[in-house]
Write a protein that holds these residues in place. Structure first.
Motif, PDB file in Angstrom:
ATOM      1  N   TYR A  21     -61.667  41.472 -24.661  1.00 18.17           N
ATOM      2  CA  TYR A  21     -62.097  42.919 -25.393  1.00 18.17           C
ATOM      3  C   TYR A  21     -63.425  42.637 -26.013  1.00 18.17           C
ATOM      4  O   TYR A  21     -64.215  43.644 -25.785  1.00 18.17           O
ATOM      5  CB  TYR A  21     -61.157  43.072 -26.471  1.00 18.17           C
ATOM      6  N   SER A  24     -48.318  43.749 -25.964  1.00 20.20           N
ATOM      7  CA  SER A  24     -48.418  43.962 -27.625  1.00 20.20           C
ATOM      8  C   SER A  24     -46.901  44.572 -27.984  1.00 20.20           C
ATOM      9  O   SER A  24     -46.436  44.065 -28.890  1.00 20.20           O
ATOM     10  CB  SER A  24     -49.331  44.927 -27.803  1.00 20.20           C
ATOM     11  N   ASP A  67     -52.527  36.514 -27.393  1.00 20.57           N
ATOM     12  CA  ASP A  67     -53.347  37.695 -27.883  1.00 20.57           C
ATOM     13  C   ASP A  67     -54.756  37.097 -28.205  1.00 20.57           C
ATOM     14  O   ASP A  67     -55.585  37.980 -27.932  1.00 20.57           O
ATOM     15  CB  ASP A  67     -52.508  37.910 -29.285  1.00 20.57           C
ATOM     16  N   MET A 118     -56.591  37.410 -24.953  1.00 21.78           N
ATOM     17  CA  MET A 118     -56.858  38.804 -24.311  1.00 21.78           C
ATOM     18  C   MET A 118     -58.106  39.406 -25.183  1.00 21.78           C
ATOM     19  O   MET A 118     -58.764  40.410 -24.696  1.00 21.78           O
ATOM     20  CB  MET A 118     -55.586  39.532 -24.200  1.00 21.78           C
ATOM     21  N   MET A 119     -57.836  39.101 -26.641  1.00 19.68           N
ATOM     22  CA  MET A 119     -58.843  39.751 -27.365  1.00 19.68           C
ATOM     23  C   MET A 119     -60.243  39.166 -26.960  1.00 19.68           C
ATOM     24  O   MET A 119     -61.199  40.096 -27.134  1.00 19.68           O
ATOM     25  CB  MET A 119     -58.561  39.293 -28.805  1.00 19.68           C
ATOM     26  N   TYR A 172     -52.683  44.776 -21.945  1.00 22.05           N
ATOM     27  CA  TYR A 172     -52.512  44.340 -23.372  1.00 22.05           C
ATOM     28  C   TYR A 172     -51.655  45.085 -24.094  1.00 22.05           C
ATOM     29  O   TYR A 172     -50.907  44.517 -24.812  1.00 22.05           O
ATOM     30  CB  TYR A 172     -54.025  44.405 -24.094  1.00 22.05           C
ATOM     31  N   MET A 178     -61.623  44.027 -21.402  1.00 18.95           N
ATOM     32  CA  MET A 178     -59.934  43.831 -21.618  1.00 18.95           C
ATOM     33  C   MET A 178     -59.410  44.710 -20.736  1.00 18.95           C
ATOM     34  O   MET A 178     -59.787  46.085 -20.175  1.00 18.95           O
ATOM     35  CB  MET A 178     -59.542  44.671 -22.980  1.00 18.95           C
TER      36      MET A 178
END
Length: 227
Positions: A56, A70, A49, A52-53, A66, A61
């Motif tokens: 963003y 999630s 996470d 991947m953030m 994502y 992203m």
């Protein structure tokens, strides 16, 4: 511009959610809740996470990837079960991160009879849960496909991310038959630049470096909120 042809449209105050109304990213808090409180995923999930953030925050992203990532720990739960868990999560965990200045502003707008909306690149069930907690009338998030009472993990329709927020808000305004005009939009993120450019009153809240730079060049109002 996001205007309507209704003779006297009401002003709509639109808010981004993550790191605008709240001091954290709600998806990250949710993932931590899934790991630490519900034990539905492990620390490796949180490490992924975080990676991947980082994309963003750079405006890069892969939202489809994502969202699918999630939803993996909770795909076995029904939409009803997820909604209930989300409501509890907001009340017990996320609520403590709502900016006091946001609460004061929302209360003032409510007192003035103004209409408010959250529009976020977070999945809709979390956006609606926070909106309900904050007594915000309308909420738009990333909608998910549903099959037989379960989320598939796939995005349904136009995601409310980057330029998609403009499309989604225009669609919503059209569905209201000109009753509202989006007059204000509050955000922290460069990802929201397309929508900030569309409203008469763009307001930057704790802006990221890229958005702060743009706000200075454009003469936009900037707010600094803290817990």
């Amino acid at each position: 511009m996001l205007n309507q042809t209704h003779p006297t449209p009401a002003s709509l105050y639109v808010f981004d959610m993550d790191e605008t109304l709240i001091a954290k990213d709600l998806s990250v808090l949710w993932h931590q809740h899934l790991v630490h409180d519900l034990h539905l995923a492990d620390e490796a999930f949180l490490a992924e996470d975080e990676k991947m953030m980082a994309d963003y925050y750079q405006g890069a992203m892969n939202l489809d990837g994502y969202v699918e990532f999630s939803m993996q720990p909770i795909k076995h739960l029904s939409t009803t079960e997820i909604d209930a868990i989300a409501d509890t999560f907001i009340e017990t965990t996320a609520a403590r991160y709502v900016y006091p200045q946001a609460i004061s502003l929302l209360q003032e707008l409510h007192h003035q009879g103004k209409t408010c909306m959250i529009i976020s690149a977070t999945v809709t069930f979390l956006v609606k849960a926070l909106a309900k907690h904050l007594d915000i009338e309308f909420a738009e998030g990333v909608n998910l496909h549903q099959e037989n009472g379960f989320y598939t993990g796939k995005i349904f329709g136009v995601p409310s991310y980057q330029a998609g927020k403009v499309i989604r808000l225009k669609q919503w305004l059209e569905s209201q038959n000109g009753e509202y005009m989006a007059t204000h939009f509050y955000s922290d993120s460069i990802n929201d630049l397309p929508l900030l450019l569309e409203v008469p009153n763009p307001i930057v809240v704790n802006g990221c470096p890229k958005l702060k730079e743009h706000a200075v060049q454009s003469g936009w109002q900037q707010l600094s909120w803290a817990l």
